[in-house]
Design a protein around this motif. Sequence first.
Motif, PDB file in Angstrom:
ATOM      1  N   GLY A   1     -32.601  -7.723  -0.205  1.00 14.24           N
ATOM      2  CA  GLY A   1     -31.204  -7.421   0.040  1.00 14.24           C
ATOM      3  C   GLY A   1     -30.297  -8.267  -0.830  1.00 14.24           C
ATOM      4  N   TYR A   2     -29.111  -7.759  -1.096  1.00 17.56           N
ATOM      5  CA  TYR A   2     -28.120  -8.499  -1.857  1.00 17.56           C
ATOM      6  C   TYR A   2     -26.736  -8.136  -1.331  1.00 17.56           C
ATOM      7  N   ARG A   3     -25.809  -9.004  -1.552  1.00 19.53           N
ATOM      8  CA  ARG A   3     -24.430  -8.787  -1.101  1.00 19.53           C
ATOM      9  C   ARG A   3     -23.490  -8.902  -2.293  1.00 19.53           C
TER      10      ARG A   3
ATOM     11  N   VAL B   1     -24.507  -8.669 -16.247  1.00 15.73           N
ATOM     12  CA  VAL B   1     -24.072  -8.675 -17.644  1.00 15.73           C
ATOM     13  C   VAL B   1     -24.380  -7.369 -18.363  1.00 15.73           C
ATOM     14  N   GLY B   2     -25.015  -6.410 -17.681  1.00 12.28           N
ATOM     15  CA  GLY B   2     -25.336  -5.159 -18.344  1.00 12.28           C
ATOM     16  C   GLY B   2     -25.908  -4.140 -17.371  1.00 12.28           C
ATOM     17  N   VAL B   3     -26.047  -2.919 -17.858  1.00 15.24           N
ATOM     18  CA  VAL B   3     -26.627  -1.814 -17.094  1.00 15.24           C
ATOM     19  C   VAL B   3     -27.818  -1.283 -17.874  1.00 15.24           C
ATOM     20  N   VAL B   4     -28.984  -1.244 -17.228  1.00 12.31           N
ATOM     21  CA  VAL B   4     -30.198  -0.750 -17.871  1.00 12.31           C
ATOM     22  C   VAL B   4     -30.781   0.384 -17.036  1.00 12.31           C
ATOM     23  N   GLU B   5     -31.466   1.270 -17.703  1.00 10.37           N
ATOM     24  CA  GLU B   5     -32.107   2.409 -17.052  1.00 10.37           C
ATOM     25  C   GLU B   5     -33.615   2.213 -17.043  1.00 10.37           C
ATOM     26  N   PRO B   6     -34.250   2.149 -15.856  1.00  9.86           N
ATOM     27  CA  PRO B   6     -35.718   2.086 -15.817  1.00  9.86           C
ATOM     28  C   PRO B   6     -36.292   3.410 -16.311  1.00  9.86           C
ATOM     29  N   ARG B   7     -36.970   3.404 -17.431  1.00 11.09           N
ATOM     30  CA  ARG B   7     -37.419   4.655 -18.038  1.00 11.09           C
ATOM     31  C   ARG B   7     -38.438   5.386 -17.175  1.00 11.09           C
TER      32      ARG B   7
ATOM     33  N   LYS C   1     -24.342   1.066  -9.286  1.00 13.09           N
ATOM     34  CA  LYS C   1     -22.891   1.073  -9.567  1.00 13.09           C
ATOM     35  C   LYS C   1     -22.312  -0.341  -9.524  1.00 13.09           C
ATOM     36  N   LEU C   2     -23.007  -1.254 -10.185  1.00 15.64           N
ATOM     37  CA  LEU C   2     -22.525  -2.639 -10.319  1.00 15.64           C
ATOM     38  C   LEU C   2     -21.957  -2.807 -11.722  1.00 15.64           C
ATOM     39  N   PRO C   3     -20.653  -2.894 -11.862  1.00 15.34           N
ATOM     40  CA  PRO C   3     -20.059  -2.986 -13.213  1.00 15.34           C
ATOM     41  C   PRO C   3     -20.321  -4.350 -13.843  1.00 15.34           C
ATOM     42  N   GLU C   4     -20.231  -4.376 -15.138  1.00 19.82           N
ATOM     43  CA  GLU C   4     -20.378  -5.644 -15.857  1.00 19.82           C
ATOM     44  C   GLU C   4     -19.276  -6.616 -15.414  1.00 19.82           C
ATOM     45  N   GLY C   5     -19.680  -7.861 -15.234  1.00 19.65           N
ATOM     46  CA  GLY C   5     -18.740  -8.875 -14.799  1.00 19.65           C
ATOM     47  C   GLY C   5     -18.732  -9.091 -13.298  1.00 19.65           C
ATOM     48  N   SER C   6     -19.327  -8.176 -12.528  1.00 18.48           N
ATOM     49  CA  SER C   6     -19.385  -8.376 -11.081  1.00 18.48           C
ATOM     50  C   SER C   6     -20.437  -9.418 -10.738  1.00 18.48           C
ATOM     51  N   THR C   7     -20.317  -9.995  -9.554  1.00 19.05           N
ATOM     52  CA  THR C   7     -21.261 -11.011  -9.095  1.00 19.05           C
ATOM     53  C   THR C   7     -21.915 -10.544  -7.802  1.00 19.05           C
ATOM     54  N   LEU C   8     -23.110 -11.038  -7.551  1.00 16.46           N
ATOM     55  CA  LEU C   8     -23.825 -10.700  -6.329  1.00 16.46           C
ATOM     56  C   LEU C   8     -24.684 -11.873  -5.912  1.00 16.46           C
TER      57      LEU C   8
ATOM     58  N   PRO D   1     -29.942 -10.064 -19.940  1.00 19.68           N
ATOM     59  CA  PRO D   1     -29.726 -11.421 -19.408  1.00 19.68           C
ATOM     60  C   PRO D   1     -30.463 -12.465 -20.238  1.00 19.68           C
ATOM     61  N   ARG D   2     -29.810 -13.629 -20.364  1.00 16.67           N
ATOM     62  CA  ARG D   2     -30.397 -14.708 -21.151  1.00 16.67           C
ATOM     63  C   ARG D   2     -30.731 -15.932 -20.288  1.00 16.67           C
ATOM     64  N   THR D   3     -29.951 -16.157 -19.229  1.00 12.88           N
ATOM     65  CA  THR D   3     -30.150 -17.348 -18.406  1.00 12.88           C
ATOM     66  C   THR D   3     -30.459 -16.937 -16.974  1.00 12.88           C
ATOM     67  N   ALA D   4     -30.787 -17.959 -16.153  1.00 14.36           N
ATOM     68  CA  ALA D   4     -31.157 -17.692 -14.758  1.00 14.36           C
ATOM     69  C   ALA D   4     -29.982 -17.184 -13.940  1.00 14.36           C
ATOM     70  N   GLY D   5     -28.764 -17.359 -14.361  1.00 14.70           N
ATOM     71  CA  GLY D   5     -27.607 -16.904 -13.606  1.00 14.70           C
ATOM     72  C   GLY D   5     -27.127 -15.528 -13.997  1.00 14.70           C
ATOM     73  N   GLU D   6     -27.924 -14.768 -14.774  1.00 19.06           N
ATOM     74  CA  GLU D   6     -27.509 -13.456 -15.248  1.00 19.06           C
ATOM     75  C   GLU D   6     -28.562 -12.408 -14.867  1.00 19.06           C
ATOM     76  N   VAL D   7     -28.103 -11.213 -14.556  1.00 13.50           N
ATOM     77  CA  VAL D   7     -28.991 -10.095 -14.240  1.00 13.50           C
ATOM     78  C   VAL D   7     -28.401  -8.832 -14.843  1.00 13.50           C
ATOM     79  N   VAL D   8     -29.228  -7.788 -14.905  1.00 17.57           N
ATOM     80  CA  VAL D   8     -28.760  -6.438 -15.248  1.00 17.57           C
ATOM     81  C   VAL D   8     -29.158  -5.516 -14.096  1.00 17.57           C
ATOM     82  N   ALA D   9     -28.450  -4.393 -13.964  1.00 19.60           N
ATOM     83  CA  ALA D   9     -28.667  -3.490 -12.836  1.00 19.60           C
ATOM     84  C   ALA D   9     -28.832  -2.069 -13.334  1.00 19.60           C
ATOM     85  N   SER D  10     -29.521  -1.251 -12.527  1.00 19.69           N
ATOM     86  CA  SER D  10     -29.690   0.162 -12.868  1.00 19.69           C
ATOM     87  C   SER D  10     -28.400   0.918 -12.549  1.00 19.69           C
TER      88      SER D  10
END
Length: 876
Positions: free
Chosen positions: A120-122, A186-192, A167-174, A154-163
């Motif tokens: 879970g995440y908030r 920091v980005g949106v990626v599509e699981p192929r 609907k998590l826009p860039e710059g949002s935090t969770l 993502p480059r560091t432990a404090g960064e993630v990307v979402a599918s």
Amino acid sequence: MSAFFAALRISRRGIGQARARSALIIVMIGLPVLLLTASATWQATGDVTLKEGLNWNIGAADAHVREAASTKPVKQSVDGAHSVAAKGRTAKYRNLTEQEILTLFGPGSRAVPTRVSLTGYRTAGVYREADVREIDLHDPITTGMYRLLSGRLPRTAGEVVASPGLKLPEGSTLTVNGRGAAVAVVGVVEPRRAPEELEIVAPPGAVFDGSSRVSTAWLIDTPAPVSWQRVREMNRQGVTVLSRGVIDAPPPSGNGPEDPLPHATGGTSRIVMAALAAVVVVLEVVFLAGPAFAVGIRRRRRELALIAAQGGSPRHLRGVVLADGLTLGLAASLIGVAGGIGVGAAVTPFVHRGPFEVPVGWVALAVLLGVASALLAAVVPAVQASRAVVPAAQASRADVAEVLAGRRGTVRERRGLPVLGLVLLLGAVAVVVAGTALSRHPSMRFLGLYEVGLLASAVLGQLGLVLLTPWLIGAAARLAARLPLPFRMAARDAARNRGRTAPAVAAVLAATAVFATVAVMSSSQNARVREQYMPSYVMGSTAVTSYEPDPALWNEIKRTTASTLPGVPLIEAGQLAGPDSRTVNVVVQRDCVGHCPLSFMRRWDVRVGGTDLLRYFLRGPDPAAEAALAAGKAVVFDPQALRDGMLVFTAELHKRTSHSVPAVVRRPPDGPLVTAVLPVSLAAKLGLTVRYDTLIADPAVLRTTPEQEERLRAAVRFAGSSASAEVERGFPSNLGVRLLTFVLGAAVLVLGGTFAATGLAAAEGRPDRATLAAVGAPGRVQRLLVAGQAAFISLLGVAGGILVGLILGVAGVIGDHARNRIPPMKPVIGMPPPMPVVLDVPWLMFGSVLVGLPLLAALVAGALTRTRAALTRRLT
């Protein structure tokens, strides 16, 4: 051969002269072909093979290994998705280390971990769940697994990307469960491998710690391809491997674990159901296109009569009509195939990520299906044409001169056909019953006899309806003798032109029968499940439940629930547990042998709590019961659970123990929700503990709104991923949505068949409408005439279909009950009672369909009727 080509030329000329009718037939035949082709293209494109999607699953890796390995040798499938332990060996599982994996694959190998867990995440005050995966997307071995849509990786432990689905826009935090600090998207990626999946991707070590429950797999880079022989060697060490080299060059079949028998029977069922769908589609096309061919023959009677007058034989006339079917069927099939491929090419790129693929075999089958449907639809009109325009010496029903004069002649009815149709309908029911009875036998249970019976029943039922429909039309027309003139003329026209009316009525009847059968079986199944439904709480109660045996976590959930529902008294309920807080399996010994009431199969048998819990179940105070609970006695709500004033139950943790505790009986006003409530003090006397796992808000105090329920669920799920919140609202049913879907599908077929037949009747009935106009009938009478034709066809078809569907639905409900009921060898204590046959007929829906569809068909047909009829010259 010259006669065949001559028939094709005559057919082509006739098609060009009657373009509207030809276009109607092409649409009737081509639309199913288009749908079949588009569906096959959709399926083929979406059915990505393992080789096609290998880069999506393992990137550029040479092999993929799961962390868990068997302690005994295994035998795996070629793709590594299935593995079984060697015969006669009991296997356990252990987790492989990175060093063990590198040792397995030899020098020069490299292993990259990928860890995933449903967590879970908030974000922005909203709690949700998603797969959180740790993987290094900068490593070349992951190339092809993800596609960057926007932002960066993502480059560091404090960064993630979402599918994209999150609907998590860039710059949002969770904030992810188990991690204190927030992370930035920091980005949106599509699981192929699955673009619709909800997934958060983080660098290795960014989210999970040593206590996290994760599933680990390894991407392996090897100097040389991993062969099937090497895979087998690793199987002997309990390791299951997905190898790129094996997928590229698979071993001979039969090297993997065998499929179980039910898997094979599922394939049989799918084949039978596909065949059933094909048969129904072909018959529907024949029923709808057949009248169009018949009308075309009537419009070309003079041309056919001239051919007969010049020495043409019945075979020549049949060849001309069948050439119409062949030409129109081939043209419609080719147009349908082109349209289906075009629809598939336009739609599938937005849904499927696989390479666009056209299944040539299925497309060819769709073309053959379309041509066969057209030929079958033209068979009966071809026979009628050969008999209607040939001299009496050649078994004609009308003289050539009569046809050349434009008169219709008379048509005699075969008296034996209705009897044969009734026999076939009874045979359809008998086949379903026989298939059901045979499928219950253990040796025949997996042979697909029930599905084969359905297919045979559908074919027999359709043929029976075709043979019975002309008699039904005649009987209905005789009953219409007292109706107003336009409706009486409509009924008379339908009876005089049964070759055109009967197939349309049969098509409407068949579509309605399928709808009615499915509606009866679905409604009955829903009623059976509703009768078996037992609520866990008082209606309207709000409950929070946790499945983790962690007292600290439970205290956090209690605190979260109290803060989310401020001022609401919460009732705490628990279960008997062992010293490690793991729940004890409690089984109450009831005073019944064999079939016991179904109410004993509850979510919980007994609950542990205080006076507030007792008042909740009794729906009010009971001083005597509360005094007994305070004295250490159990309060029992089910009298059959009491034996000589004692509650007897077994508690199973590491071993099974039997207990007897003093008890009193109380009957809740709305029936028991649990068998008994035990006092908290009793647990210590039994050498057990109490694990609290439920908080209840009484509906007399709080009626939770959907918004409050969503907020409470999000709060408790964030406190603990195993926690949940629910409101008891009774039996959940989506039957209305399903039946509405069936009604819409049936309405399309009913209205389509009705409008097609009505249009043909209107085109053929222009002389009658011209006569009405000549004697001064207003346009309203002509509209009522056409509306009456539509109402006659749809009402007769819908009424007959509901009746037939009701019979088949009842037979299906009884057969399904007999098929699924397996009688026990001998009575067992506490065995549930046998379920009776539950039959529920949606009469209100049937009444709405019976009245609504014919009325809608009549209104639309009347509104679209052109009232200006040109006067025609008659020879007689």
